[in-house]
Scaffold this active site. Structure first.
Site, short mmCIF file in Angstrom:
data_model
loop_
_atom_site.label_atom_id
_atom_site.label_comp_id
_atom_site.label_asym_id
_atom_site.label_seq_id
_atom_site.Cartn_x
_atom_site.Cartn_y
_atom_site.Cartn_z
N GLU B 157 1.18 12.71 14.18
CA GLU B 157 1.38 11.27 13.92
C GLU B 157 2.85 11.05 13.58
OE1 GLU B 157 -1.22 9.45 10.99
OE2 GLU B 157 0.37 8.09 10.35
N GLU B 162 6.82 1.89 8.40
CA GLU B 162 5.79 1.37 7.50
C GLU B 162 6.50 0.64 6.37
OE1 GLU B 162 2.19 3.92 6.63
OE2 GLU B 162 3.64 5.44 7.24
#
Lengths: 483, 282
Positions: B157, B162
């Site tokens: 990932e 974010e």
């Protein structure tokens, strides 16, 4: 601590302008509007560009303690010195709170390039402080302030500037106010003695300056507390815009709300033929129709609005016709008003009492009326009169309306029915919705028992209150007098 | 950002140490070197997102076997225009507070899985995020499983961007793989100077090459990760899985859960993550 304007400086500025202009016949195309210094610092280790006595206290006559302010060379967030405020205890003979302003020593500063006032602060206790800028004790045009919770270590405070473009010439560099520390958390503004157990403490402030942070966001002005309100009213009425504030999100993610002057707002009416609004948010209703009042601060639309529906001209109650010498007036613009009039001497919880003015005549509006006592100084002897008159307009269809008279008895004190007496008259059947009704009640008609336990047929020598009773109705009241 | 974030705080304490030891970025290093555009969505066609580029993941994760999407998230993802649409040249993913299919919030999660999957390259997007406690917008990538048995974190990932809504000046880039996943991921924060992520657009990107992923925001390279970094970070336990397979792109706004915490009374709904474009270069 009275501040005197430096006339010599103003004269100097005028001379300068005069000389500049006289050099050329026309104003040069290079001419730009005069700008004022952009100095950011207010206090570092010393005051920066402030008046000689840089702290100007609030009026000691109002309780401000001018002795509580000083500087401290043993404490500083940065450098060698900080501002030290010894917040007084409630019983301090020099005054029970501390507060005032710092003022620019010149003609003011151009703060349009900044987005915040910042400073570092700590307290010896975790009290709170009101702080801001924009108050200069001259015109107080653009005040902003916020309530800051203190920590016992140094913390940075950020006071957002709602619309910096307004601050082209600001003299009010800093404002603070602080009162004693509520140790037990039991302060109640309605109970003076609840402050007696508060204690004094110390606040240090350092590094006061204006900054361009760039990390403030989501600025949100509000009027009417951010609520879209509706109001049905008559032409001729005036309403002040209330519930104004401004909130910005700080880089820490916290929302910081400030109190601010209406001068930051630009108000507008969707239909100026129906209602106008001034620069300070005062709304005047002109004629029947609909209009919505909104506002902006800079290019930000304020949350909240007032949608006004005007049902037409308001008709005041007819003027009384009796000469003043024949009446004992309690409440009327036509006659004098009785000494010490109190239109809410006692009342049910949740009642709303408002004085309203239409075309220059004041009247009282009661909303959510359960009971209300109209009182005045001492008592009145109405045994020489035969009637009481009230003009009443019922606004809520079908609501009951009962008038009671309360006689305090010979002792002149409202202490129950030992020597006192009271009686009521039910006028509900005479009410007409949304129309004035002139009640003329014979004083021997107050035969009903009262809600508080009066037996009816009160004595008339020591009347202390007229009591109005309803089942949560709304009424307009005017021209109350005995005759 | 997929799962198991309970040790998130520990991870963040470890990250700076790791960086001091291993991530002396060369000041002269170029932010981007790949400039040949091979895939893009400029979001120029009003309406639903282009179905040739984007699929939707619907629901609260239950169907995928991870209720709350593995993080106790509160939202139910839909493909309704209330939650996702293209208008005025941007993609708008809107999180709403509403009762829907047993959840109290709705939002959307777009994936290029099955439509656009790629190994290596420069992946970037220009994004403005919402603000307030509980918002958790993300622009990230997951590896494509080669068999049904292959699971996260084996597939790898890469979190390009974010942000949590109560830290409006901070974004972070991370990677998750075997031995460094969830709260143990390798991650770094980037703090804006004099600006915020919720009031203006910023460019978030990675340059992904064999044995290296560089993370940048606007024109600033702030993290460069290699297999050696994974070794050091995990005491040799972690495995670099980013030379193995292509990945697909994900855009979503989560609400609440382990990482951002749940919304509070001051959190304003609805709000949107706005994406100006997603571009991929070689």
């Amino acid at each position: 601590m009275v501040h005197t304007i430096k006339h010599t400086q103003i004269l100097g500025l005028l001379l300068l302008i005069l000389m500049t202009v006289s050099c050329e016949r026309d104003i040069s195309e290079d001419a730009v509007p005069a700008t004022f210094p952009t100095t950011a610092e207010v206090y570092t280790d010393n005051p920066v560009g402030l008046t000689d006595e840089f702290f100007i206290s609030f009026d000691p006559a109002g309780g401000a303690n001018p002795e509580a302010f000083g500087t401290d060379d043993n404490e500083a967030y940065l450098g060698s010195s900080s501002i030290r405020i010894d917040v007084p205890a409630p019983n301090d003979p020099n005054g029970n709170f501390v507060g005032g302003i710092f003022k620019d020593r010149g003609d003011g500063r151009n703060l349009t390039g900044y987005d915040a006032l910042t400073f570092w602060v700590k307290g010896s206790l975790t009290g709170s402080l009101e702080a801001g800028f924009g108050t200069d004790f001259e015109i107080d045009e653009f005040p902003v302030s916020a309530f800051i919770d203190l920590a016992t270590d140094w913390r940075k405070v950020i006071i957002p500037i709602p619309d910096p473009s307004r601050l082209v010439q600001e003299k009010g560099m800093f404002l603070f106010a602080a009162g004693s520390f509520d140790v037990l958390g039991d302060d109640n503004p309605d109970v003076a003695t609840s402050f007696d157990d508060n204690v004094g403490y110390t606040i240090w402030i350092d590094e006061i300056r204006f900054e361009k942070l760039g990390t403030l966001g989501q600025g949100q002005p509000k009027i009417f507390n951010g609520v879209d309100e509706t109001l049905e009213t008559f032409s001729g009425s005036t309403i002040q815009t209330t519930g104004i504030s401004y909130t910005a999100n700080l880089p820490s993610g916290m929302n910081q709300s400030v109190q601010l002057s209406t001068n930051y707002f630009t108000f507008s009416s969707s239909n100026p033929n129906v209602a106008t609004v001034t620069d300070t948010g005062e709304i005047t209703v002109l004629t029947s129709g609909e209009a919505t009042i909104t506002a902006t601060v800079g290019n930000l639309s304020a949350d909240g609005s007032l949608q006004i529906t005007t049902t037409g001209d308001f008709e005041n109650a007819p003027d009384p016709t009796l000469p003043e010498s024949d009446v004992l007036s309690i409440y009327s613009d036509f006659y004098s008003v009785i000494d010490g009039l109190d239109v809410g001497a006692f009342n049910n919880d949740g009642i709303n009492i408002e004085a309203q003015t239409f075309n220059g005549n004041e009247l009282i509006e009661y909303q959510n009326l359960g009971f209300v006592g109209i009182g005045w100084n001492d008592t009145v002897d109405v045994s020489g009169f035969t009637h009481i008159h009230l003009d009443v307009q019922r606004l809520t269809s079908g609501s009951n309306f009962i008038v009671e008279l309360l006689d305090y008895g010979p002792d002149g004190i409202d202490n129950g029915f030992g020597d006192g007496s009271a009686g009521g008259f039910n006028a509900t059947s005479q009410m007409i919705d949304e129309e004035w009704v002139g009640l003329d009640i014979p004083l021997n008609s107050f035969t009903l028992p009262t809600g508080a336990g009066g037996a009816g047929n009160p004595n008339l020598n020591n009347i202390g209150n007229i009591i109005l009773v309803s089942n949560s109705g709304a009424f307009l009241i005017d021209n109350v007098y005995f005759y | 950002m997929k799962k198991f974030l309970k040790k998130y705080i520990t991870a963040f304490i470890m990250v700076p140490i790791f960086l001091l030891q291993a991530c002396d970025l060369d000041e002269t290093q170029e932010v981007v070197t790949k400039n040949n555009l091979v895939w893009a969505d400029e979001f120029d066609q009003d309406g639903a997102p282009n179905p040739q580029n984007w699929n939707f993941e619907i629901g609260d994760g239950t169907e995928q076997g991870i209720p709350g999407w593995g993080n106790n998230e509160l939202q139910y993802y839909t493909d309704r225009p209330e939650n996702v649409k293209v208008e005025n040249g941007v993609l708008v993913i809107t999180a709403r507070e509403e009762s829907f299919q047993g959840s109290n919030y709705t939002s959307a999660r777009l994936v290029t899985r099955g439509l656009f999957e790629k190994q290596y390259g420069r992946f970037e997007a220009r994004i403005k995020v919402p603000y307030g406690k509980g918002y958790w917008p993300a622009f990230w990538m997951l590896g494509v499983p080669e068999t049904a048995e292959e699971e996260w974190p084996q597939i790898g990932e890469i979190d390009i961007m974010e942000n949590v809504g109560d830290e409006p000046t901070i974004a972070f880039g991370s990677m998750h793989g075997p031995g460094y996943s969830g709260g143990e991921s390798i991650s770094k924060e980037f703090e804006l100077d004099g600006d915020r992520f919720d009031t203006s657009f910023h460019i978030f990107g990675i340059e992904w090459s064999p044995n290296r992923i560089n993370y940048y925001i606007d024109d600033k390279l702030y993290q460069s990760l290699t297999p050696e970094d994974v070794d050091e970070e995990t005491d040799g336990e972690g495995v670099w899985v980013f030379n193995d397979r292509p990945s697909y792109i994900i855009l979503n706004v989560a609400v609440g859960g382990n990482l951002p915490g749940n919304p509070n009374a001051e959190t304003i709904f609805p709000q949107s993550m706005v994406v100006d474009y997603v571009r991929v270069y070689e």
